[in-house]
Write a protein that holds these residues in place. Structure first.
Motif, PDB file in Angstrom:
ATOM      1  N   PRO A  47       0.277  -1.078   0.198  1.00 44.62           N
ATOM      2  CA  PRO A  47       0.236  -0.236   0.002  1.00 44.62           C
ATOM      3  C   PRO A  47       0.968   1.109   0.007  1.00 44.62           C
ATOM      4  CG  PRO A  47      -1.261  -1.452   1.692  1.00 44.62           C
ATOM      5  CD  PRO A  47       0.456  -1.919   1.180  1.00 44.62           C
ATOM      6  N   PRO A  89      -5.228  -1.085   0.292  1.00 43.16           N
ATOM      7  CA  PRO A  89      -5.033  -3.096   0.408  1.00 43.16           C
ATOM      8  C   PRO A  89      -6.991  -3.538  -0.031  1.00 43.16           C
ATOM      9  CG  PRO A  89      -4.715  -2.049   2.412  1.00 43.16           C
ATOM     10  CD  PRO A  89      -4.479  -1.167   1.695  1.00 43.16           C
ATOM     11  N   CYS A 133      -2.874  -6.994  -2.620  1.00 42.09           N
ATOM     12  CA  CYS A 133      -2.292  -5.982  -2.271  1.00 42.09           C
ATOM     13  C   CYS A 133      -3.193  -6.248  -0.815  1.00 42.09           C
ATOM     14  CB  CYS A 133      -2.372  -4.888  -2.387  1.00 42.09           C
ATOM     15  SG  CYS A 133      -1.386  -3.265  -1.916  1.00 42.09           S
ATOM     16  N   THR A 134      -2.510  -6.918   0.295  1.00 35.38           N
ATOM     17  CA  THR A 134      -3.036  -6.888   1.461  1.00 35.38           C
ATOM     18  C   THR A 134      -1.504  -5.606   1.640  1.00 35.38           C
ATOM     19  OG1 THR A 134      -1.124  -7.976   2.319  1.00 35.38           O
ATOM     20  CG2 THR A 134      -3.191  -9.091   1.229  1.00 35.38           C
ATOM     21  N   PRO A 135      -2.363  -5.336   3.374  1.00 34.00           N
ATOM     22  CA  PRO A 135      -1.517  -4.219   4.177  1.00 34.00           C
ATOM     23  C   PRO A 135       0.008  -4.839   3.850  1.00 34.00           C
ATOM     24  CG  PRO A 135      -3.317  -4.711   5.712  1.00 34.00           C
ATOM     25  CD  PRO A 135      -3.543  -5.741   4.276  1.00 34.00           C
TER      26      PRO A 135
END
Ligand code: ZN
Ligand code: ZN
Ligand code: ZN
Length: 367
Positions: A270, A322, A348-350
Protein backbone atom coordinates in the motif's frame (compact mmCIF):
# COMPACT_ATOMS: atom_id res chain seq x y z
CA UNK A 1 -22.22 -24.37 -10.46
CA UNK A 2 -21.05 -22.57 -7.36
CA UNK A 3 -23.55 -21.41 -4.77
CA UNK A 4 -24.27 -17.71 -5.38
CA UNK A 5 -22.72 -15.81 -2.48
CA UNK A 6 -24.83 -13.18 -0.78
CA UNK A 7 -23.31 -9.85 -1.59
CA UNK A 8 -24.79 -6.74 0.02
CA UNK A 9 -26.44 -5.23 -3.05
CA UNK A 10 -28.31 -2.68 -0.94
CA UNK A 11 -25.03 -1.29 0.38
CA UNK A 12 -23.59 -1.23 -3.14
CA UNK A 13 -26.56 0.81 -4.42
CA UNK A 14 -26.25 3.18 -1.46
CA UNK A 15 -22.61 3.76 -2.36
CA UNK A 16 -23.62 4.43 -5.96
CA UNK A 17 -26.19 6.98 -4.77
CA UNK A 18 -23.52 8.71 -2.67
CA UNK A 19 -21.34 8.94 -5.77
CA UNK A 20 -24.23 10.46 -7.75
CA UNK A 21 -24.84 13.05 -5.05
CA UNK A 22 -21.15 13.92 -4.82
CA UNK A 23 -20.98 14.42 -8.59
CA UNK A 24 -24.26 16.33 -9.02
CA UNK A 25 -25.61 13.58 -11.25
CA UNK A 26 -29.31 12.70 -11.19
CA UNK A 27 -29.26 9.09 -12.37
CA UNK A 28 -26.94 6.22 -13.09
CA UNK A 29 -28.01 4.20 -16.14
CA UNK A 30 -26.51 0.70 -16.15
CA UNK A 31 -26.92 -1.61 -19.13
CA UNK A 32 -24.83 -4.56 -20.40
CA UNK A 33 -21.43 -4.97 -18.73
CA UNK A 34 -20.38 -5.65 -15.16
CA UNK A 35 -21.73 -2.59 -13.35
CA UNK A 36 -25.31 -3.88 -13.55
CA UNK A 37 -24.57 -7.27 -11.93
CA UNK A 38 -22.32 -5.52 -9.41
CA UNK A 39 -25.23 -3.33 -8.30
CA UNK A 40 -28.18 -5.69 -8.69
CA UNK A 41 -26.93 -9.25 -9.10
CA UNK A 42 -28.67 -9.30 -12.50
CA UNK A 43 -26.67 -9.75 -15.66
CA UNK A 44 -28.27 -8.36 -18.81
CA UNK A 45 -28.40 -10.48 -21.94
CA UNK A 46 -26.28 -8.77 -24.58
CA UNK A 47 -28.75 -8.06 -27.35
CA UNK A 48 -30.54 -5.42 -29.39
CA UNK A 49 -33.33 -5.48 -26.78
CA UNK A 50 -32.54 -2.85 -24.16
CA UNK A 51 -31.97 -3.81 -20.54
CA UNK A 52 -31.22 -0.82 -18.33
CA UNK A 53 -31.27 -0.10 -14.60
CA UNK A 54 -32.29 3.46 -13.78
CA UNK A 55 -30.71 4.27 -10.42
CA UNK A 56 -31.77 7.66 -9.06
CA UNK A 57 -29.98 9.64 -6.37
CA UNK A 58 -33.08 9.08 -4.23
CA UNK A 59 -36.06 6.75 -4.56
CA UNK A 60 -36.38 3.18 -5.78
CA UNK A 61 -34.22 2.03 -8.71
CA UNK A 62 -36.04 0.49 -11.67
CA UNK A 63 -34.82 -2.30 -13.92
CA UNK A 64 -36.22 -1.83 -17.44
CA UNK A 65 -36.06 -5.26 -19.03
CA UNK A 66 -37.47 -7.05 -22.09
CA UNK A 67 -40.72 -8.76 -21.05
CA UNK A 68 -39.47 -12.18 -22.16
CA UNK A 69 -36.43 -11.87 -19.83
CA UNK A 70 -38.38 -10.58 -16.82
CA UNK A 71 -39.02 -14.10 -15.42
CA UNK A 72 -35.34 -14.55 -14.60
CA UNK A 73 -35.06 -11.27 -12.66
CA UNK A 74 -34.65 -11.53 -8.87
CA UNK A 75 -35.58 -8.15 -7.38
CA UNK A 76 -33.56 -8.87 -4.19
CA UNK A 77 -36.57 -8.44 -1.87
CA UNK A 78 -37.77 -5.25 -3.46
CA UNK A 79 -34.34 -3.63 -3.75
CA UNK A 80 -35.48 -2.42 -7.18
CA UNK A 81 -38.71 -2.24 -9.19
CA UNK A 82 -38.98 -4.25 -12.41
CA UNK A 83 -40.48 -2.59 -15.50
CA UNK A 84 -40.88 -5.17 -18.28
CA UNK A 85 -41.38 -3.70 -21.74
CA UNK A 86 -43.34 -5.51 -24.42
CA UNK A 87 -42.24 -6.11 -28.01
CA UNK A 88 -44.34 -3.18 -29.28
CA UNK A 89 -43.13 -0.65 -26.72
CA UNK A 90 -40.19 1.75 -27.06
CA UNK A 91 -37.80 0.98 -24.16
CA UNK A 92 -35.87 4.21 -24.66
CA UNK A 93 -39.11 6.14 -24.07
CA UNK A 94 -39.66 4.09 -20.88
CA UNK A 95 -36.19 4.99 -19.58
CA UNK A 96 -36.63 8.65 -20.57
CA UNK A 97 -39.94 8.90 -18.72
CA UNK A 98 -38.34 7.42 -15.57
CA UNK A 99 -35.54 10.01 -15.78
CA UNK A 100 -37.55 13.16 -16.53
CA UNK A 101 -35.25 15.91 -17.79
CA UNK A 102 -32.39 16.25 -15.31
CA UNK A 103 -29.21 18.25 -15.94
CA UNK A 104 -26.87 15.30 -15.81
CA UNK A 105 -26.98 11.52 -16.22
CA UNK A 106 -24.13 8.98 -16.01
CA UNK A 107 -24.09 5.98 -18.37
CA UNK A 108 -22.05 2.81 -17.81
CA UNK A 109 -19.30 2.37 -20.35
CA UNK A 110 -20.45 -0.74 -22.20
CA UNK A 111 -23.95 0.57 -22.92
CA UNK A 112 -24.56 0.29 -26.66
CA UNK A 113 -23.99 3.56 -28.51
CA UNK A 114 -27.32 3.22 -30.32
CA UNK A 115 -29.23 3.48 -27.01
CA UNK A 116 -27.14 6.40 -25.75
CA UNK A 117 -27.75 8.27 -29.01
CA UNK A 118 -31.51 7.63 -28.78
CA UNK A 119 -31.58 8.72 -25.14
CA UNK A 120 -29.71 11.91 -26.01
CA UNK A 121 -32.25 12.61 -28.73
CA UNK A 122 -35.22 12.16 -26.40
CA UNK A 123 -33.60 14.19 -23.56
CA UNK A 124 -32.03 17.14 -25.40
CA UNK A 125 -31.56 19.21 -22.22
CA UNK A 126 -29.58 16.52 -20.39
CA UNK A 127 -25.80 16.14 -20.37
CA UNK A 128 -24.71 12.48 -20.56
CA UNK A 129 -21.42 11.62 -18.86
CA UNK A 130 -19.40 8.43 -18.50
CA UNK A 131 -20.10 6.43 -15.34
CA UNK A 132 -16.53 5.14 -15.37
CA UNK A 133 -15.37 7.29 -12.41
CA UNK A 134 -18.38 6.07 -10.39
CA UNK A 135 -17.76 2.48 -11.41
CA UNK A 136 -14.09 2.78 -10.47
CA UNK A 137 -14.92 4.28 -7.07
CA UNK A 138 -17.31 1.41 -6.35
CA UNK A 139 -15.29 -1.51 -7.65
CA UNK A 140 -11.60 -0.63 -7.25
CA UNK A 141 -11.24 -1.95 -3.70
CA UNK A 142 -12.58 -5.46 -3.26
CA UNK A 143 -14.50 -6.50 -0.15
CA UNK A 144 -13.43 -9.62 1.75
CA UNK A 145 -16.38 -11.48 0.18
CA UNK A 146 -15.16 -10.55 -3.30
CA UNK A 147 -11.59 -11.66 -2.52
CA UNK A 148 -12.99 -15.02 -1.36
CA UNK A 149 -14.51 -15.52 -4.83
CA UNK A 150 -11.38 -14.33 -6.65
CA UNK A 151 -9.30 -16.73 -4.54
CA UNK A 152 -11.63 -19.62 -5.40
CA UNK A 153 -11.44 -18.65 -9.09
CA UNK A 154 -7.62 -18.65 -8.89
CA UNK A 155 -7.47 -22.02 -7.16
CA UNK A 156 -9.78 -23.52 -9.81
CA UNK A 157 -7.46 -22.56 -12.69
CA UNK A 158 -4.38 -23.64 -10.71
CA UNK A 159 -5.84 -27.16 -10.68
CA UNK A 160 -6.04 -27.00 -14.48
CA UNK A 161 -2.35 -25.97 -14.64
CA UNK A 162 -1.50 -28.99 -12.46
CA UNK A 163 -3.30 -31.30 -14.89
CA UNK A 164 -1.66 -29.64 -17.89
CA UNK A 165 1.83 -30.22 -16.56
CA UNK A 166 1.38 -33.99 -16.82
CA UNK A 167 -0.33 -33.95 -20.24
CA UNK A 168 1.21 -34.67 -23.62
CA UNK A 169 1.47 -31.49 -25.74
CA UNK A 170 3.46 -32.88 -28.67
CA UNK A 171 1.29 -33.74 -31.70
CA UNK A 172 -1.70 -31.70 -30.53
CA UNK A 173 -2.83 -28.53 -32.30
CA UNK A 174 -3.03 -25.30 -30.32
CA UNK A 175 -6.78 -25.34 -30.92
CA UNK A 176 -7.22 -28.88 -29.55
CA UNK A 177 -5.27 -28.03 -26.42
CA UNK A 178 -7.35 -24.85 -25.99
CA UNK A 179 -10.49 -26.99 -26.18
CA UNK A 180 -9.14 -29.30 -23.45
CA UNK A 181 -8.30 -26.31 -21.27
CA UNK A 182 -11.82 -24.95 -21.67
CA UNK A 183 -13.30 -28.30 -20.60
CA UNK A 184 -10.91 -28.70 -17.66
CA UNK A 185 -11.60 -25.13 -16.52
CA UNK A 186 -15.25 -26.08 -15.97
CA UNK A 187 -14.39 -29.52 -14.54
CA UNK A 188 -12.11 -27.94 -11.94
CA UNK A 189 -14.77 -25.64 -10.51
CA UNK A 190 -15.23 -22.57 -12.69
CA UNK A 191 -18.84 -21.75 -13.64
CA UNK A 192 -17.62 -20.88 -17.12
CA UNK A 193 -14.41 -20.85 -19.13
CA UNK A 194 -13.91 -17.38 -20.56
CA UNK A 195 -10.78 -17.48 -22.76
CA UNK A 196 -7.78 -19.63 -23.72
CA UNK A 197 -4.56 -18.50 -25.39
CA UNK A 198 -2.29 -21.36 -26.51
CA UNK A 199 0.71 -20.05 -28.43
CA UNK A 200 3.36 -22.55 -29.50
CA UNK A 201 6.87 -21.89 -30.78
CA UNK A 202 7.13 -18.62 -32.73
CA UNK A 203 3.41 -17.94 -32.13
CA UNK A 204 4.35 -17.32 -28.49
CA UNK A 205 5.90 -14.03 -29.59
CA UNK A 206 2.34 -12.68 -30.13
CA UNK A 207 1.00 -12.03 -26.61
CA UNK A 208 -2.70 -12.34 -27.57
CA UNK A 209 -2.26 -15.12 -30.16
CA UNK A 210 -5.48 -16.85 -31.22
CA UNK A 211 -5.01 -20.65 -30.98
CA UNK A 212 -4.87 -22.14 -34.45
CA UNK A 213 -3.96 -25.24 -36.42
CA UNK A 214 -0.26 -25.21 -35.53
CA UNK A 215 0.76 -28.64 -34.29
CA UNK A 216 2.88 -28.45 -31.15
CA UNK A 217 6.23 -30.20 -31.58
CA UNK A 218 9.37 -31.05 -29.58
CA UNK A 219 11.48 -27.96 -28.92
CA UNK A 220 8.44 -25.63 -28.75
CA UNK A 221 7.77 -23.39 -25.83
CA UNK A 222 4.03 -22.99 -25.28
CA UNK A 223 2.49 -19.94 -23.64
CA UNK A 224 -0.82 -20.92 -22.03
CA UNK A 225 -2.97 -18.04 -20.73
CA UNK A 226 -6.56 -18.73 -19.71
CA UNK A 227 -9.30 -17.99 -17.24
CA UNK A 228 -12.80 -18.64 -16.03
CA UNK A 229 -15.33 -17.23 -13.61
CA UNK A 230 -16.54 -18.22 -10.15
CA UNK A 231 -19.73 -16.48 -9.01
CA UNK A 232 -19.05 -13.82 -11.63
CA UNK A 233 -15.45 -13.16 -10.49
CA UNK A 234 -12.67 -13.77 -13.00
CA UNK A 235 -9.46 -15.77 -13.01
CA UNK A 236 -6.54 -15.19 -15.37
CA UNK A 237 -3.24 -17.05 -15.21
CA UNK A 238 -0.34 -17.75 -17.57
CA UNK A 239 2.27 -20.47 -17.47
CA UNK A 240 4.88 -21.21 -20.12
CA UNK A 241 5.51 -24.87 -20.88
CA UNK A 242 8.35 -26.38 -22.85
CA UNK A 243 8.14 -29.56 -24.94
CA UNK A 244 11.31 -31.42 -23.99
CA UNK A 245 14.29 -29.89 -22.22
CA UNK A 246 14.81 -26.23 -23.17
CA UNK A 247 18.15 -24.92 -24.40
CA UNK A 248 20.28 -22.45 -22.47
CA UNK A 249 19.02 -19.42 -24.44
CA UNK A 250 15.44 -20.18 -23.47
CA UNK A 251 16.38 -20.97 -19.88
CA UNK A 252 18.20 -17.68 -19.55
CA UNK A 253 15.23 -15.68 -20.85
CA UNK A 254 12.85 -17.67 -18.66
CA UNK A 255 14.83 -16.91 -15.51
CA UNK A 256 14.77 -13.21 -16.40
CA UNK A 257 10.97 -13.26 -16.64
CA UNK A 258 10.64 -15.23 -13.42
CA UNK A 259 12.96 -12.85 -11.57
CA UNK A 260 11.09 -9.86 -13.00
CA UNK A 261 7.76 -11.26 -11.85
CA UNK A 262 9.14 -11.75 -8.34
CA UNK A 263 10.54 -8.21 -8.37
CA UNK A 264 7.07 -6.92 -9.27
CA UNK A 265 5.46 -8.97 -6.51
CA UNK A 266 8.07 -7.76 -3.99
CA UNK A 267 7.39 -4.11 -4.91
CA UNK A 268 3.68 -4.36 -4.07
CA UNK A 269 2.69 -2.54 -0.91
CA UNK A 270 0.00 0.00 0.00
CA UNK A 271 1.23 3.49 -0.84
CA UNK A 272 3.41 2.36 -3.76
CA UNK A 273 2.35 3.81 -7.11
CA UNK A 274 1.01 1.31 -9.67
CA UNK A 275 3.59 2.51 -12.21
CA UNK A 276 6.44 1.82 -9.78
CA UNK A 277 5.50 -1.86 -9.64
CA UNK A 278 5.63 -1.95 -13.44
CA UNK A 279 9.03 -0.25 -13.31
CA UNK A 280 10.42 -2.70 -10.73
CA UNK A 281 9.70 -5.68 -12.97
CA UNK A 282 10.64 -3.88 -16.21
CA UNK A 283 14.05 -2.90 -14.83
CA UNK A 284 15.01 -6.57 -14.36
CA UNK A 285 14.12 -7.35 -17.98
CA UNK A 286 15.84 -4.24 -19.34
CA UNK A 287 19.01 -4.87 -17.29
CA UNK A 288 19.21 -8.37 -18.78
CA UNK A 289 19.06 -6.91 -22.28
CA UNK A 290 15.51 -8.03 -23.12
CA UNK A 291 13.83 -4.63 -22.63
CA UNK A 292 12.71 -4.28 -26.26
CA UNK A 293 10.94 -7.65 -26.03
CA UNK A 294 8.62 -6.72 -23.11
CA UNK A 295 5.95 -4.95 -25.11
CA UNK A 296 3.00 -4.59 -22.73
CA UNK A 297 2.10 -3.21 -19.31
CA UNK A 298 2.92 -5.33 -16.27
CA UNK A 299 -0.66 -5.93 -15.19
CA UNK A 300 -4.34 -5.08 -14.97
CA UNK A 301 -6.96 -5.05 -12.26
CA UNK A 302 -9.40 -7.97 -12.15
CA UNK A 303 -12.81 -8.53 -10.60
CA UNK A 304 -16.13 -8.93 -12.38
CA UNK A 305 -14.17 -7.91 -15.50
CA UNK A 306 -10.97 -9.67 -16.50
CA UNK A 307 -9.41 -6.28 -17.28
CA UNK A 308 -10.38 -3.35 -15.04
CA UNK A 309 -8.70 -0.76 -12.83
CA UNK A 310 -6.03 -0.50 -11.55
CA UNK A 311 -3.59 -0.84 -14.47
CA UNK A 312 0.10 -1.38 -13.65
CA UNK A 313 1.51 0.82 -16.37
CA UNK A 314 3.86 3.77 -16.70
CA UNK A 315 1.80 6.92 -16.21
CA UNK A 316 -0.53 5.48 -13.56
CA UNK A 317 0.63 7.27 -10.42
CA UNK A 318 -2.27 5.99 -8.32
CA UNK A 319 -1.14 4.43 -5.06
CA UNK A 320 -1.96 0.80 -4.34
CA UNK A 321 -4.36 0.15 -1.48
CA UNK A 322 -5.31 -2.98 0.46
CA UNK A 323 -8.09 -4.83 -1.36
CA UNK A 324 -6.93 -4.01 -4.87
CA UNK A 325 -6.64 -7.15 -7.01
CA UNK A 326 -4.57 -7.26 -10.18
CA UNK A 327 -2.30 -9.36 -12.37
CA UNK A 328 1.49 -9.34 -12.41
CA UNK A 329 2.44 -10.69 -15.83
CA UNK A 330 5.80 -9.78 -17.33
CA UNK A 331 6.77 -11.37 -20.63
CA UNK A 332 9.54 -11.60 -23.17
CA UNK A 333 8.53 -11.99 -26.83
CA UNK A 334 11.31 -12.71 -29.30
CA UNK A 335 9.85 -12.35 -32.82
CA UNK A 336 9.90 -15.52 -34.88
CA UNK A 337 11.42 -17.43 -31.97
CA UNK A 338 9.36 -17.80 -28.80
CA UNK A 339 7.40 -16.10 -26.06
CA UNK A 340 7.55 -16.40 -22.29
CA UNK A 341 5.00 -15.03 -19.82
CA UNK A 342 4.28 -15.76 -16.17
CA UNK A 343 1.03 -14.36 -14.76
CA UNK A 344 -0.41 -14.48 -11.26
CA UNK A 345 -3.32 -12.58 -9.76
CA UNK A 346 -2.56 -10.98 -6.41
CA UNK A 347 -4.46 -9.07 -3.77
CA UNK A 348 -2.71 -6.13 -2.15
CA UNK A 349 -2.78 -6.58 1.64
CA UNK A 350 -1.43 -4.25 4.34
CA UNK A 351 1.77 -6.35 4.30
CA UNK A 352 2.23 -6.68 0.54
CA UNK A 353 1.07 -8.99 -2.23
CA UNK A 354 -0.83 -12.21 -1.55
CA UNK A 355 -0.85 -14.48 -4.60
CA UNK A 356 -4.20 -15.95 -5.64
CA UNK A 357 -2.39 -18.28 -8.08
CA UNK A 358 -0.07 -20.81 -6.48
CA UNK A 359 0.93 -23.23 -9.27
CA UNK A 360 4.71 -23.71 -9.73
CA UNK A 361 6.48 -20.91 -11.59
CA UNK A 362 9.44 -22.94 -12.83
CA UNK A 363 9.32 -23.82 -16.51
CA UNK A 364 7.10 -26.89 -16.87
CA UNK A 365 8.76 -29.45 -19.13
CA UNK A 366 6.17 -31.61 -20.92
CA UNK A 367 6.26 -34.33 -23.57
ZN1 ZN B 1 -3.61 -10.21 -21.98
ZN1 ZN C 1 -3.83 -13.68 -18.89
ZN1 ZN D 1 -3.98 -10.87 -17.55
Amino acid sequence: VNEAPEFDYRARIERARAQLAERGTAHLLASVGSDLPYLTGYEAMVSERLTMAVIPQEGTPTLVVPELEAPRVDDRNGLFAVRPWSETEDPVAVVASLCGSPARIAVTDQTWAVFVLELQQSMPGTVFVSARPISRALRLIKSDAEVVQLRAAGAAVDRVVDRLSSMRFSGRSERDLAGDISTMTREEGSDEATFQIVAAGPNGASPHHHPGERVISPGDSVVVDFGGKVAGYCSDTTRTFHVGEPDSEFNEAYEVVRTAQQAGIDAIRPGVAAEDVDAAARRVIADAGFGEFFIHRLGHGIGLDVHEDPYLVEGNGRDLEPGMTFSVEPGVYVPERFGIRIEDIVVCTPHGADRLNRSPREVAVVD
